[in-house]
Motif scaffolding. Sequence first.
Motif, mmCIF file in Angstrom:
data_model
loop_
_atom_site.group_PDB
_atom_site.id
_atom_site.type_symbol
_atom_site.label_atom_id
_atom_site.label_comp_id
_atom_site.label_asym_id
_atom_site.label_seq_id
_atom_site.Cartn_x
_atom_site.Cartn_y
_atom_site.Cartn_z
ATOM 1 N N ILE A 56 4.601 27.150 20.071
ATOM 2 C CA ILE A 56 3.700 26.821 18.966
ATOM 3 C C ILE A 56 3.125 25.434 19.234
ATOM 4 O O ILE A 56 3.871 24.477 19.472
ATOM 5 N N ALA A 57 1.785 25.319 19.221
ATOM 6 C CA ALA A 57 1.118 24.030 19.420
ATOM 7 C C ALA A 57 0.790 23.438 18.057
ATOM 8 O O ALA A 57 0.054 24.047 17.271
ATOM 9 N N MET A 58 1.337 22.257 17.780
ATOM 10 C CA MET A 58 1.118 21.552 16.524
ATOM 11 C C MET A 58 0.246 20.327 16.775
ATOM 12 O O MET A 58 0.278 19.730 17.849
ATOM 13 N N GLY A 59 -0.537 19.975 15.759
ATOM 14 C CA GLY A 59 -1.433 18.841 15.893
ATOM 15 C C GLY A 59 -0.733 17.510 15.737
ATOM 16 O O GLY A 59 0.215 17.375 14.958
ATOM 17 N N GLU A 60 -1.199 16.513 16.486
ATOM 18 C CA GLU A 60 -0.714 15.130 16.392
ATOM 19 C C GLU A 60 -1.923 14.227 16.196
ATOM 20 O O GLU A 60 -2.501 13.713 17.161
ATOM 21 N N PRO A 61 -2.386 14.027 14.953
ATOM 22 C CA PRO A 61 -3.640 13.283 14.737
ATOM 23 C C PRO A 61 -3.560 11.815 15.137
ATOM 24 O O PRO A 61 -4.563 11.215 15.496
ATOM 25 N N ARG A 62 -2.370 11.216 15.099
ATOM 26 C CA ARG A 62 -2.286 9.793 15.437
ATOM 27 C C ARG A 62 -2.582 9.542 16.906
ATOM 28 O O ARG A 62 -3.203 8.543 17.253
ATOM 29 N N ARG A 63 -2.156 10.451 17.766
ATOM 30 C CA ARG A 63 -2.399 10.294 19.192
ATOM 31 C C ARG A 63 -3.562 11.151 19.668
ATOM 32 O O ARG A 63 -3.908 11.110 20.853
ATOM 33 N N GLY A 64 -4.162 11.929 18.766
ATOM 34 C CA GLY A 64 -5.253 12.801 19.167
ATOM 35 C C GLY A 64 -4.833 13.836 20.179
ATOM 36 O O GLY A 64 -5.596 14.171 21.083
#
Length: 312
Positions: free
Chosen positions: A202-210
């Motif tokens: 499962i690929a989850m988003g990491e907005p802080r590191r883009g």
Amino acid sequence: MPLGTLDRSPPPFFRQGPSALTRVVFFASLAICLMALDTRAGLTAPLRTALAAALHPVQQLMLAPVLAMAGGRDYLGGITQARESAESARAQLARQGERALQVEQLLRENERLRGLLELRSRVNVVSHAAQVIYDAADPYTRKIVIDRGSSHGLRQGAPVINEVGVLGQVTRLYPLTAEVTLLTDRDSALPVLLPRKAIRSIAMGEPRRGALELRFVAANADVQVGDVVETSGLDGVYPGGYPVGTVRQVDRRTQSDFAQIELTPAAPPDGVRHVLVLDPLAPLLPAAPAASAPASGASGGARRPVPRGKTP
């Protein structure tokens, strides 16, 4: 010979005339005057033009051998380059012919295997071209707004891609616009596949590191930096085989049984102008088989058969 008849004048070699200093001063003054007159009145311009016109044929005659040598060198170089290009083109054509034969053979083999296994052909997904209008106003999310909505045939949950990979998913739908949640958003989740070792995750988003993070991958799994990650197509939304990202970092020194794997998105959301919205895959897939109805005696126990000629 009488002494009075001797020529006592110095020979021409020793006749020096004006001194060197006098001649330097004279010619320097003349040069300065000519430069001043040329600057002020342009007296030497006609003379210079006439001299240039008179010397032009001489210059062309003197340059003729140089131009001939340069032309011959270019001609010979052009012939050599043309031969090299022809040889390269023939080699490339041979490689393309060999590749075409291999592709044709693989296509025939694929058709035979699909016919043998009775596999379904790949689903043709309907797509809609759209343009990004602006980013969402919320600074804590990664969302964009596109200029297509429900009136243009878009559906809720439709995947959004561009020419290099998956961007996100339509999460809010309006008549003329739609809001797309990018993969790097913290609420984004996408089932993916690592084709090299057929590992699902499962690929989850990491907005802080883009970036993206792969979850629930065992620490001893064979995942390497540079591995390509694609959509698995198991969620009924994204078609399988679309690029999602590339493994950027693998950290197995964690306290848990899972490795921390960071991905670089295949389609960076910054600077995107045009996207492609696909219809969700679920309506195109065959319906799931209905659950079998419970036995009639499941709640009250099994019913005994009635003997012939008797009433229950």
